[in-house]
Design a protein around this motif. Sequence first.
Motif, PDB file in Angstrom:
ATOM      1  N   UNK A 120       0.812  -1.216   0.000  1.00  0.00           N
ATOM      2  CA  UNK A 120       0.000   0.000   0.000  1.00  0.00           C
ATOM      3  C   UNK A 120       0.847   1.267   0.000  1.00  0.00           C
ATOM      4  N   UNK A 121       2.151   1.156   0.131  1.00  0.00           N
ATOM      5  CA  UNK A 121       3.010   2.342   0.115  1.00  0.00           C
ATOM      6  C   UNK A 121       2.978   2.961  -1.274  1.00  0.00           C
ATOM      7  N   UNK A 122       2.836   4.299  -1.311  1.00  0.00           N
ATOM      8  CA  UNK A 122       2.760   4.950  -2.612  1.00  0.00           C
ATOM      9  C   UNK A 122       4.110   5.534  -3.010  1.00  0.00           C
ATOM     10  N   UNK A 123       4.263   5.697  -4.284  1.00  0.00           N
ATOM     11  CA  UNK A 123       5.506   6.257  -4.828  1.00  0.00           C
ATOM     12  C   UNK A 123       5.588   7.738  -4.479  1.00  0.00           C
ATOM     13  N   UNK A 124       6.806   8.264  -4.355  1.00  0.00           N
ATOM     14  CA  UNK A 124       6.954   9.692  -4.073  1.00  0.00           C
ATOM     15  C   UNK A 124       6.359  10.548  -5.190  1.00  0.00           C
ATOM     16  N   UNK A 125       5.782  11.669  -4.825  1.00  0.00           N
ATOM     17  CA  UNK A 125       5.259  12.612  -5.800  1.00  0.00           C
ATOM     18  C   UNK A 125       6.229  13.767  -5.989  1.00  0.00           C
TER      19      UNK A 125
ATOM     20  N   UNK B 255       3.224  17.427   2.919  1.00  0.00           N
ATOM     21  CA  UNK B 255       2.479  17.411   4.172  1.00  0.00           C
ATOM     22  C   UNK B 255       1.984  15.986   4.408  1.00  0.00           C
ATOM     23  N   UNK B 256       2.489  15.368   5.454  1.00  0.00           N
ATOM     24  CA  UNK B 256       2.122  13.987   5.794  1.00  0.00           C
ATOM     25  C   UNK B 256       2.294  13.036   4.618  1.00  0.00           C
ATOM     26  N   UNK B 257       3.348  13.227   3.849  1.00  0.00           N
ATOM     27  CA  UNK B 257       3.632  12.338   2.731  1.00  0.00           C
ATOM     28  C   UNK B 257       2.848  12.621   1.467  1.00  0.00           C
ATOM     29  N   UNK B 258       2.110  13.736   1.432  1.00  0.00           N
ATOM     30  CA  UNK B 258       1.322  14.117   0.258  1.00  0.00           C
ATOM     31  C   UNK B 258       1.772  15.466  -0.273  1.00  0.00           C
ATOM     32  N   UNK B 259       1.807  15.603  -1.587  1.00  0.00           N
ATOM     33  CA  UNK B 259       2.148  16.879  -2.211  1.00  0.00           C
ATOM     34  C   UNK B 259       0.942  17.804  -2.114  1.00  0.00           C
ATOM     35  N   UNK B 260       1.142  18.987  -1.546  1.00  0.00           N
ATOM     36  CA  UNK B 260       0.087  19.992  -1.451  1.00  0.00           C
ATOM     37  C   UNK B 260       0.648  21.342  -1.905  1.00  0.00           C
ATOM     38  N   UNK B 261      -0.208  22.161  -2.464  1.00  0.00           N
ATOM     39  CA  UNK B 261       0.207  23.483  -2.940  1.00  0.00           C
ATOM     40  C   UNK B 261       0.177  24.477  -1.789  1.00  0.00           C
ATOM     41  N   UNK B 262       1.191  25.329  -1.724  1.00  0.00           N
ATOM     42  CA  UNK B 262       1.174  26.416  -0.754  1.00  0.00           C
ATOM     43  C   UNK B 262       0.234  27.499  -1.300  1.00  0.00           C
ATOM     44  N   UNK B 263      -0.142  28.477  -0.474  1.00  0.00           N
ATOM     45  CA  UNK B 263      -0.978  29.563  -0.988  1.00  0.00           C
ATOM     46  C   UNK B 263      -0.280  30.299  -2.139  1.00  0.00           C
ATOM     47  N   UNK B 264      -1.065  30.783  -3.074  1.00  0.00           N
ATOM     48  CA  UNK B 264      -0.536  31.519  -4.230  1.00  0.00           C
ATOM     49  C   UNK B 264      -0.125  32.918  -3.794  1.00  0.00           C
ATOM     50  N   UNK B 265       1.065  33.324  -4.216  1.00  0.00           N
ATOM     51  CA  UNK B 265       1.510  34.700  -4.025  1.00  0.00           C
ATOM     52  C   UNK B 265       1.229  35.427  -5.334  1.00  0.00           C
TER      53      UNK B 265
END
Length: 84
Positions: free
Chosen positions: A24-29, A54-64
């Motif tokens: 169930x381990x996922x590949x790095x993003x 964040x916790x092993x998941x790719x998330x977008x930071x706020x847009x500047x």
Amino acid sequence: MKSTVRLAAVGAVLALSALSAAATAKAPGLMYHRTFYSDETLTTQVGFYRDRCVNGNVTASPVNGTTSPYYTLEAIGSCPGGYW
């Protein structure tokens, strides 16, 4: 005899648990720095954001600034893994 059977059963459960976790381990993003521009000439920057892990998941930071359909991408790391 009973303790040998018990140890074998415990070993089998632990082995199956390890195999299940590995399956169930996922590949790095990949994480990116995205720069937004005003038009297709890519000369006037209007905004940007960087992906985070964040916790092993790719998330977008706020847009500047602002977003637009005209942008460039630069790979900056992998999640999990870290920045390059």
